[in-house]
Scaffold this motif. Structure first.
Motif, PDB file in Angstrom:
ATOM      1  N   GLN A  19       0.642  -1.199   0.021  1.00  0.00           N
ATOM      2  CA  GLN A  19      -0.021   0.064   0.022  1.00  0.00           C
ATOM      3  C   GLN A  19       0.926   1.304  -0.149  1.00  0.00           C
ATOM      4  O   GLN A  19       0.439   2.343  -0.844  1.00  0.00           O
ATOM      5  N   ARG A  23       1.265   3.789  -3.290  1.00  0.00           N
ATOM      6  CA  ARG A  23       0.954   5.315  -2.950  1.00  0.00           C
ATOM      7  C   ARG A  23       2.106   6.137  -3.605  1.00  0.00           C
ATOM      8  O   ARG A  23       1.987   7.125  -4.345  1.00  0.00           O
ATOM      9  N   GLN A  27       2.235   9.071  -6.639  1.00  0.00           N
ATOM     10  CA  GLN A  27       2.400  10.342  -6.417  1.00  0.00           C
ATOM     11  C   GLN A  27       3.576  10.440  -7.697  1.00  0.00           C
ATOM     12  O   GLN A  27       3.621  11.874  -7.806  1.00  0.00           O
ATOM     13  N   ASP A  53      -5.685  -0.185  -7.501  1.00  0.00           N
ATOM     14  CA  ASP A  53      -5.089   0.731  -6.006  1.00  0.00           C
ATOM     15  C   ASP A  53      -4.489   1.894  -6.705  1.00  0.00           C
ATOM     16  O   ASP A  53      -4.461   3.117  -6.086  1.00  0.00           O
ATOM     17  N   GLU A  57      -4.854   6.467  -6.317  1.00  0.00           N
ATOM     18  CA  GLU A  57      -3.940   7.519  -5.731  1.00  0.00           C
ATOM     19  C   GLU A  57      -3.324   8.499  -6.789  1.00  0.00           C
ATOM     20  O   GLU A  57      -2.540   9.164  -6.214  1.00  0.00           O
TER      21      GLU A  57
END
Ligand code: IMP
Ligand code: MG
Length: 180
Positions: A19, A23, A27, A53, A57
């Motif tokens: 996770q 992320r 980014q 997922d 993000e």
């Protein structure tokens, strides 16, 4: 953990670490394409969990498509032959494309896909692979975004399968099969 047929699963990368890393990759993508639209293409089926997922993000104008290829049969070894089983729904001409794969192993699948997709004239084609097994490389392929570099082990979970099983595991696990 023991499973049917005495196959053994050993956790290699935990859910929380995945996770966090997903992320970070999102980014980076957000930064690299700041103010622009990105078209995310998932390679079915292995990339579907990573992709779902990842896209949540990414803070950009985003669209999604999928492509399916076959290279592996039911086992652990690649047949070495890649073919498109399901093509993209729409054109990628002029788009910022991020091609999302579960794992970069020999590089045969991605080098084929890169060649096919480059012919369709995207503006940019970046590769995002959740996992990278560089020791297995036959074809020179470099991913722009790599989640984790892993040793030469056969892994399952978080989208990755063995004979279509184990994709639903939350962690990435090393699969050991009993000798035949
Ligand atoms: P490559 O063409 O050898 O780079 O292999 C890419 C494809 O092989 C990936 O998209 C996976 O579907 C599959 N693959 C390679 N290594 C593994 C593994 O350790 N576990 C599960 N699938 C794998
Ligand atoms: Mg697979």
């Amino acid at each position: 953990m023991a499973v049917a047929g005495q196959a053994k699963l050993k956790v290699l990368i935990r859910r929380a670490a995945i996770q966090k890393r997903v992320r970070e990759v999102a980014q980076q993508i957000t930064k690299d394409f700041k103010g622009e639209r990105v078209h995310i293409i998932g390679v079915l089926k292995g990339a579907c969990i990573f992709l779902s997922d990842l896209v949540r993000e990414i803070s950009l104008d985003t669209s999604i498509d999928f492509i399916a290829v076959s290279s592996y049969g039911k086992g652990k070894q690649s047949s070495g032959q890649v073919r498109v089983l399901k093509d993209l729904d729409s054109s990628i001409e002029g788009l910022n494309v991020v091609l999302v794969e579960d794992i970069l192993d020999t590089g045969v699948t991605l080098s084929y896909l890169i060649r096919v997709l480059q012919q369709r004239r995207p503006k940019v084609l970046h590769i995002a692979a959740l996992l990278d097994k560089p020791s297995r490389r036959i074809k020179e392929v470099k991913a722009h975004y790599v989640g984790f570099t892993i040793p030469n082990e056969f892994v399952v979970g978080y989208g990755l399968d063995y004979a279509e099983r184990y994709r639903n595991l939350k962690d990435v696990c090393v699969l050991s099969l009993p000798p035949e």
